[in-house]
Motif scaffolding. Structure first.
Motif, PDB file in Angstrom:
ATOM      1  N   ALA A  90       0.506  -1.199  -0.156  1.00 36.16           N
ATOM      2  CA  ALA A  90      -0.423  -0.541   0.422  1.00 36.16           C
ATOM      3  C   ALA A  90       0.834   1.456  -0.020  1.00 36.16           C
ATOM      4  N   LEU A  91       1.930   1.168   0.820  1.00 30.03           N
ATOM      5  CA  LEU A  91       2.526   2.238   0.890  1.00 30.03           C
ATOM      6  C   LEU A  91       3.668   2.689  -0.509  1.00 30.03           C
ATOM      7  N   LEU A  92       3.917   1.709  -1.504  1.00 35.76           N
ATOM      8  CA  LEU A  92       4.703   1.744  -2.080  1.00 35.76           C
ATOM      9  C   LEU A  92       3.430   2.062  -3.524  1.00 35.76           C
ATOM     10  N   ALA A  93       2.243   1.758  -3.353  1.00 34.64           N
ATOM     11  CA  ALA A  93       1.427   2.386  -4.422  1.00 34.64           C
ATOM     12  C   ALA A  93       1.354   3.923  -3.936  1.00 34.64           C
ATOM     13  N   ALA A  94       0.979   3.885  -3.011  1.00 34.55           N
ATOM     14  CA  ALA A  94       0.692   5.350  -2.661  1.00 34.55           C
ATOM     15  C   ALA A  94       1.995   6.099  -2.935  1.00 34.55           C
ATOM     16  N   ALA A  95       3.032   5.703  -2.524  1.00 35.22           N
ATOM     17  CA  ALA A  95       4.602   6.795  -3.322  1.00 35.22           C
ATOM     18  C   ALA A  95       4.472   6.867  -4.806  1.00 35.22           C
ATOM     19  N   VAL A  96       4.086   5.553  -5.423  1.00 37.12           N
ATOM     20  CA  VAL A  96       4.071   6.019  -6.910  1.00 37.12           C
ATOM     21  C   VAL A  96       3.169   7.225  -7.483  1.00 37.12           C
ATOM     22  N   LEU A  97       1.559   6.843  -6.862  1.00 31.97           N
ATOM     23  CA  LEU A  97       0.271   7.545  -7.351  1.00 31.97           C
ATOM     24  C   LEU A  97       0.834   9.194  -7.265  1.00 31.97           C
ATOM     25  N   GLY A  98       1.892   9.131  -6.192  1.00 34.22           N
ATOM     26  CA  GLY A  98       2.042  10.658  -5.575  1.00 34.22           C
ATOM     27  C   GLY A  98       3.428  11.235  -6.377  1.00 34.22           C
ATOM     28  N   THR A  99       4.428  10.408  -6.554  1.00 34.54           N
ATOM     29  CA  THR A  99       5.447  10.769  -7.718  1.00 34.54           C
ATOM     30  C   THR A  99       4.366  10.907  -8.944  1.00 34.54           C
ATOM     31  N   ALA A 100       3.552  10.785  -9.373  1.00 32.74           N
ATOM     32  CA  ALA A 100       2.928  10.466 -10.829  1.00 32.74           C
ATOM     33  C   ALA A 100       2.521  12.073 -10.479  1.00 32.74           C
ATOM     34  N   ALA A 101       1.516  12.059  -9.816  1.00 34.95           N
ATOM     35  CA  ALA A 101       1.325  13.443  -9.624  1.00 34.95           C
ATOM     36  C   ALA A 101       2.164  15.015  -9.313  1.00 34.95           C
TER      37      ALA A 101
END
Length: 223
Positions: A90-101
């Protein structure tokens, strides 16, 4: 651990339950971030919105398996390691989403201070925004770890607790997320780019403690 992470990543992607928080986050950005707005303000807005999304992703990852499947996965690896893999996914998914945003917001925003009086370095602003996004992703994951299985098993209690925890982590004075976001907003007024390294370290420590507590409790409870 790598095999557990691959398992949880595949489980998350195949479940398609990630679509709801991702679409909601995209809508949040679509409403609040417009092309040509001051870059630091927009990055602060994007980072703050990531916190509840990260907590939601934790809920998806730790409740995505039936109890029988969870027991099978935990048998060879131990329940604590299996639960930690879900939290890290979940943390990795949030980090990927935050990086893209952060990348998108940095590219479409105006590299200037609020009022367009001072020029802001776009690369430096992007780095500061990325650090703030990671602060919020970490804290959101920590909130999710403390408000879902195995601590709270009922959705009727877990979801309100998650929302309240995410709100407090965002606005409470002294919170790393509040410090990181307010630093970007303050920097937008002056044109100075603050990199929230101290909030990032604080968020990492708090989240590590939350993960450790959740995994320790998982090891003591049956699914």
């Amino acid at each position: 651990m790598s095999a557990l992470l691959r398992y949880h990543v595949e489980l998350l992607l195949r479940s398609q339950r990630w679509l709801a928080p991702v679409i909601l986050y995209a809508a949040f950005l679509g409403v609040g971030v417009q092309s040509g707005q001051p870059v630091l303000d927009s990055l602060g807005y994007a980072a703050a919105g990531l916190l509840p999304v990260a907590a939601w992703l934790v809920r998806i990852c730790v409740t995505g398996e039936p109890p029988a499947a969870r027991a099978v996965v935990a048998a060879p690896h131990g329940p604590a390691r299996a639960h930690l893999a879900g939290l890290l996914t979940a943390l990795l998914a949030a980090a990927v989403l935050g990086t893209a945003a952060t990348l998108v917001v940095t590219l479409i925003s105006d590299p200037a201070s609020n009022g367009a009086q001072v020029r802001v370095d776009r690369l430096g602003a992007g780095a500061a925004g990325l650090a703030a996004a990671y602060v919020c992703a970490l804290l959101g994951a920590g909130v999710g770890a403390l408000t879902h299985w195995p601590l709270l098993r009922s959705a009727g209690r877990a979801v309100p607790a998650m929302l309240l925890g995410a709100l407090l982590a965002t606005v409470l004075a002294g919170s790393p997320a509040q410090a990181a976001v307010s630093g970007l907003v303050t920097g937008s007024r002056s044109g100075r780019v603050p990199v929230p390294l101290l909030p990032l370290a604080g968020a990492a420590l708090l989240t590590a403690a939350a993960f450790a507590a959740a995994c320790a409790l998982t090891a003591r409870r049956t699914p």
